[in-house]
Write a protein that holds these residues in place. Structure first.
Motif, PDB file in Angstrom:
ATOM      1  N   GLY A 228       0.815  18.104   8.414  1.00  0.00           N
ATOM      2  CA  GLY A 228       0.723  17.717   7.005  1.00  0.00           C
ATOM      3  C   GLY A 228       0.395  16.252   6.786  1.00  0.00           C
ATOM      4  O   GLY A 228       0.853  15.663   5.801  1.00  0.00           O
TER       5      GLY A 228
ATOM      6  N   ARG B 299       1.339  13.815   8.683  1.00  0.00           N
ATOM      7  CA  ARG B 299       2.378  12.933   9.234  1.00  0.00           C
ATOM      8  C   ARG B 299       1.872  12.159  10.456  1.00  0.00           C
ATOM      9  O   ARG B 299       2.316  11.053  10.709  1.00  0.00           O
ATOM     10  CB  ARG B 299       3.619  13.762   9.615  1.00  0.00           C
ATOM     11  CG  ARG B 299       4.408  14.268   8.403  1.00  0.00           C
ATOM     12  CD  ARG B 299       5.473  15.275   8.816  1.00  0.00           C
ATOM     13  NE  ARG B 299       6.341  15.650   7.714  1.00  0.00           N
ATOM     14  CZ  ARG B 299       6.043  16.556   6.789  1.00  0.00           C
ATOM     15  NH1 ARG B 299       4.872  17.174   6.826  1.00  0.00           N
ATOM     16  NH2 ARG B 299       6.892  16.844   5.824  1.00  0.00           N
ATOM     17  N   ILE B 300       0.999  12.775  11.243  1.00  0.00           N
ATOM     18  CA  ILE B 300       0.478  12.108  12.444  1.00  0.00           C
ATOM     19  C   ILE B 300      -0.868  11.491  12.073  1.00  0.00           C
ATOM     20  O   ILE B 300      -1.902  12.155  12.067  1.00  0.00           O
ATOM     21  CB  ILE B 300       0.318  13.114  13.603  1.00  0.00           C
ATOM     22  CG1 ILE B 300       1.596  13.936  13.790  1.00  0.00           C
ATOM     23  CG2 ILE B 300      -0.080  12.384  14.884  1.00  0.00           C
ATOM     24  CD1 ILE B 300       2.818  13.117  14.164  1.00  0.00           C
ATOM     25  N   THR B 301      -0.863  10.191  11.789  1.00  0.00           N
ATOM     26  CA  THR B 301      -2.036   9.574  11.172  1.00  0.00           C
ATOM     27  C   THR B 301      -3.248   9.485  12.095  1.00  0.00           C
ATOM     28  O   THR B 301      -4.373   9.337  11.617  1.00  0.00           O
ATOM     29  CB  THR B 301      -1.695   8.157  10.673  1.00  0.00           C
ATOM     30  OG1 THR B 301      -1.136   7.400  11.763  1.00  0.00           O
ATOM     31  CG2 THR B 301      -0.682   8.209   9.538  1.00  0.00           C
ATOM     32  N   ARG B 302      -3.038   9.564  13.425  1.00  0.00           N
ATOM     33  CA  ARG B 302      -4.212   9.440  14.293  1.00  0.00           C
ATOM     34  C   ARG B 302      -5.120  10.673  14.190  1.00  0.00           C
ATOM     35  O   ARG B 302      -6.283  10.602  14.583  1.00  0.00           O
ATOM     36  CB  ARG B 302      -3.811   9.184  15.743  1.00  0.00           C
ATOM     37  CG  ARG B 302      -2.936  10.232  16.390  1.00  0.00           C
ATOM     38  CD  ARG B 302      -2.507   9.777  17.790  1.00  0.00           C
ATOM     39  NE  ARG B 302      -1.543  10.688  18.395  1.00  0.00           N
ATOM     40  CZ  ARG B 302      -0.229  10.685  18.149  1.00  0.00           C
ATOM     41  NH1 ARG B 302       0.265   9.816  17.295  1.00  0.00           N
ATOM     42  NH2 ARG B 302       0.578  11.543  18.738  1.00  0.00           N
TER      43      ARG B 302
ATOM     44  N   SER C 142      -5.164   5.925  -1.541  1.00  0.00           N
ATOM     45  CA  SER C 142      -4.723   4.867  -0.639  1.00  0.00           C
ATOM     46  C   SER C 142      -4.693   5.363   0.805  1.00  0.00           C
ATOM     47  O   SER C 142      -4.974   4.620   1.735  1.00  0.00           O
ATOM     48  CB  SER C 142      -3.330   4.369  -1.035  1.00  0.00           C
ATOM     49  OG  SER C 142      -3.353   3.872  -2.336  1.00  0.00           O
TER      50      SER C 142
ATOM     51  N   MET D 108       0.851  -1.204   0.000  1.00  0.00           N
ATOM     52  CA  MET D 108       0.000   0.000   0.000  1.00  0.00           C
ATOM     53  C   MET D 108       0.881   1.246   0.000  1.00  0.00           C
ATOM     54  O   MET D 108       1.899   1.282   0.670  1.00  0.00           O
ATOM     55  CB  MET D 108      -0.880   0.000   1.246  1.00  0.00           C
ATOM     56  CG  MET D 108      -1.779   1.198   1.335  1.00  0.00           C
ATOM     57  SD  MET D 108      -2.772   1.135   2.836  1.00  0.00           S
ATOM     58  CE  MET D 108      -1.523   1.109   4.099  1.00  0.00           C
ATOM     59  N   ASN D 109       0.503   2.218  -0.757  1.00  0.00           N
ATOM     60  CA  ASN D 109       1.230   3.485  -0.773  1.00  0.00           C
ATOM     61  C   ASN D 109       0.342   4.574  -0.194  1.00  0.00           C
ATOM     62  O   ASN D 109      -0.481   5.165  -0.900  1.00  0.00           O
ATOM     63  CB  ASN D 109       1.636   3.829  -2.211  1.00  0.00           C
ATOM     64  CG  ASN D 109       2.351   5.162  -2.284  1.00  0.00           C
ATOM     65  OD1 ASN D 109       2.619   5.784  -1.271  1.00  0.00           O
ATOM     66  ND2 ASN D 109       2.650   5.587  -3.497  1.00  0.00           N
ATOM     67  N   ILE D 110       0.492   4.842   1.097  1.00  0.00           N
ATOM     68  CA  ILE D 110      -0.422   5.812   1.712  1.00  0.00           C
ATOM     69  C   ILE D 110      -0.042   7.240   1.378  1.00  0.00           C
ATOM     70  O   ILE D 110      -0.683   8.183   1.836  1.00  0.00           O
ATOM     71  CB  ILE D 110      -0.554   5.622   3.241  1.00  0.00           C
ATOM     72  CG1 ILE D 110       0.755   5.917   3.965  1.00  0.00           C
ATOM     73  CG2 ILE D 110      -1.063   4.252   3.580  1.00  0.00           C
ATOM     74  CD1 ILE D 110       0.585   5.973   5.472  1.00  0.00           C
ATOM     75  N   ASN D 111       1.016   7.393   0.558  1.00  0.00           N
ATOM     76  CA  ASN D 111       1.300   8.732   0.057  1.00  0.00           C
ATOM     77  C   ASN D 111       0.362   9.100  -1.077  1.00  0.00           C
ATOM     78  O   ASN D 111       0.172  10.255  -1.412  1.00  0.00           O
ATOM     79  CB  ASN D 111       2.748   8.810  -0.432  1.00  0.00           C
ATOM     80  CG  ASN D 111       3.440  10.038   0.083  1.00  0.00           C
ATOM     81  OD1 ASN D 111       2.985  10.656   1.038  1.00  0.00           O
ATOM     82  ND2 ASN D 111       4.530  10.397  -0.541  1.00  0.00           N
TER      83      ASN D 111
END
Lengths: 120, 409
Positions: free
Chosen positions: B90, B92-95, B8, B1-4
């Motif tokens: 941006g 970066r902090i997925t929560r 995705s 998976m590419n979450i960038n």
């Protein structure tokens, strides 16, 4: 010990595949056709470094007279970003983006018969 | 998976689960055997905006209640301050983006489920929960709005969260801008289950040491309820608005407001007037305390006649106060941190805090792994100091008890 990761085509460009080997999580990244593998453990507070985003390095742009233009992304230097606190590591080396003495644990990746393996 | 890849990323966030994101924290808890002792987190958060409709329903003023329904509480709860800066970093902090997608059962309340999930992962038995955007509420130009929203929030928290889960506590929002309302707040909510004290938001521009405030502090002292000062930031502050980057406004803002309040608190001799009132200074890190002790002591020796209420050095009063640990300055100078611990009497005055789920949260390992503390000091800071201060039942979580039982078999 050599461990099968997945088929090469299972990881898309810029993507990561995470596998668990005897309790240790490893993130295998694909970037411009090459593969990189790191332990999913941030040196800061132990966060899952490889479960965050892979983001291009941010650079500042200045004019020749040192005046500020703005910021841009450097696609040649992608960063692994830990999702807990945002600590960043260079994908190409595993070094922390701020202090290269700090590193993610790196594993060798081998390609064979369209499959990826890591040496653990 | 590419979450960038945006698509995705959204797909990944739709499966977000706190327990999975904190799997490494749970491994830390097991490796360090946190099941052997109590861990109390004196500063954690929820996003009260997610339950804003429930809070708005409890606003007493019918016009403000109606207005808030259409404002969705956002402008009110942010104190009219507008953007909070780049807290999400941006993506970066997925929560931050993931939280709203997390699936929970219909009962108990969503906030309880989410709170239990991160508490169990971190190994925390008891957590003191605070709001997030409401920490800027004292900046609202209308005192009435602060009072009304504070009461509605406190009522909602007591009825919906604290009454339903004995592991979750709070020091309730004290609307100190209106001392009469603050006193009423203590009288109305001070004995509710789960209320372990009251909290003043430090981001404010009015003095809190005027004569009108003394009844409030007397009421707290009389009831044995601690008073905490929870700091914050405002990028719109006249001083902090000179920050060209959010990191500067954030790094400076939190200690600056608590330094200002501490200055007035000590120099106006409030600890002399209310010697049994316990105070806790929250979310400013620790490095500001030795700095302020040195500055104040140095000037006090030259200007003691200006502050006749003081019977001792300013630092003597500060050493008797309590400090929440997060965000602890621990990057690359353990020697400085060790000296800080000595200067604040950390073994009895320091209280572990996570600040979870915010981006600069600290895990219990930030205390547990310190090389200069013995095991008794670690356990004191992680739980015992808070247990004594708040007179808490030393009840380990069900998850920890189950783990202990499994090891015993």
């Amino acid at each position: 010990m050599r461990v099968l990761v997945c088929d090469i085509d299972d990881i898309e460009e810029g993507g990561v595949h995470i596998l668990k080997v005897e309790g240790t999580k490893i993130g295998v990244y694909r970037h411009r056709g090459a593969f990189y593998a790191y332990k999913n453990l941030c040196a800061h507070q132990g966060g899952p470094a490889c479960e965050g985003r892979l983001m291009k390095k941010v650079v500042e742009r200045l004019n020749p007279d040192k005046t500020y233009i703005g910021e841009d992304f450097d696609a040649d230097d992608p960063h692994i970003v830990c999702s807990w606190h945002g600590w960043e590591y260079r994908l190409l080396t595993g070094e922390n983006a701020v202090d290269p003495k700090i590193r993610l644990k790196r594993y060798e990746v081998t390609q064979q018969d369209n499959k990826l393996y890591v040496d653990v | 998976m590419n979450i960038n890849n945006p698509a995705s990323f959204d797909e990944a966030m739709s499966h977000f689960d706190t327990r999975a994101m904190l799997e490494n924290a749970e491994e830390q808890a097991r490796a360090r055997h946190y099941e052997d002792f109590l861990i109390v987190d004196v500063d954690s958060h929820h996003y009260e905006g997610e339950a804003m409709n429930e809070i708005i329903d409890r606003i007493e003023d019918p016009v403000l209640r109606e207005n808030s329904r259409f404002a969705k509480g956002l402008n009110l709860s942010s104190g009219g301050q507008g953007p909070f800066g780049n807290q999400e970093m941006g993506g970066r902090i997925t929560r931050y983006p993931g939280r709203k997608h997390e699936k929970v059962p219909p009962k108990p309340h969503r906030d309880i489920t989410l709170t239990r999930r991160w508490m169990d992962a971190l190994g925390i038995d008891i957590a003191c929960l605070f709001p997030t955007p409401m920490l800027g509420l004292a900046l609202h130009p209308q005192v009435h709005v602060e009072v009304q929203l504070a009461r509605a929030y406190n009522q909602w928290l007591c009825e919906t969260i604290l009454a339903e889960d004995s592991r979750i506590k709070s020091m309730l929002y004290l609307p100190l801008t209106d001392p009469v309302a603050a006193l009423r707040c203590i009288e109305e909510f001070g004995e509710r289950p789960g209320v372990i004290g009251f909290m003043v938001t430090s981001t404010r521009y009015r003095s809190i040491c005027e004569n009108v405030h003394m009844k409030v502090y007397a009421a707290l002292e009389e009831r044995g309820l601690p008073l905490s000062f929870h700091s914050g930031y405002s990028w719109h502050d006249p001083l902090l608005s000179a920050s060209t980057k959010f990191i500067t406004a954030h790094a400076l803002g939190f200690p600056i407001y608590n330094m200002m309040l501490m200055g007035n608190w000590v120099m106006d001799g409030i600890p002399e007037r209310f010697p049994k009132l316990k105070t806790i200074w929250i979310e400013s890190g620790l490095a500001w305390v030795p700095f302020l002790m040195q500055r104040f002591d140095n000037e006090y020796m030259m200007r003691s006649s200006e502050v006749p209420a003081l019977k001792r050095l300013p630092s003597d009063y500060m050493r008797e106060m309590f400090y929440a640990s997060q965000p602890m300055e621990m990057v690359n100078n353990a020697e400085a941190l060790e000296l800080t611990f000595k200067m604040i009497n950390a073994e009895s005055q320091l209280l572990y805090s996570s600040d979870y789920p915010h981006w600069d949260m600290d895990l219990p390992s930030t205390i547990y792994d310190l090389p200069f503390l013995d095991i008794q000091a670690k356990r004191a800071i992680l739980g015992e100091n808070a247990r004594k201060l708040f007179n808490l039942e030393p009840q380990l979580s069900e998850a920890k008890l189950a783990r202990k039982a499994s090891y015993a078999r």
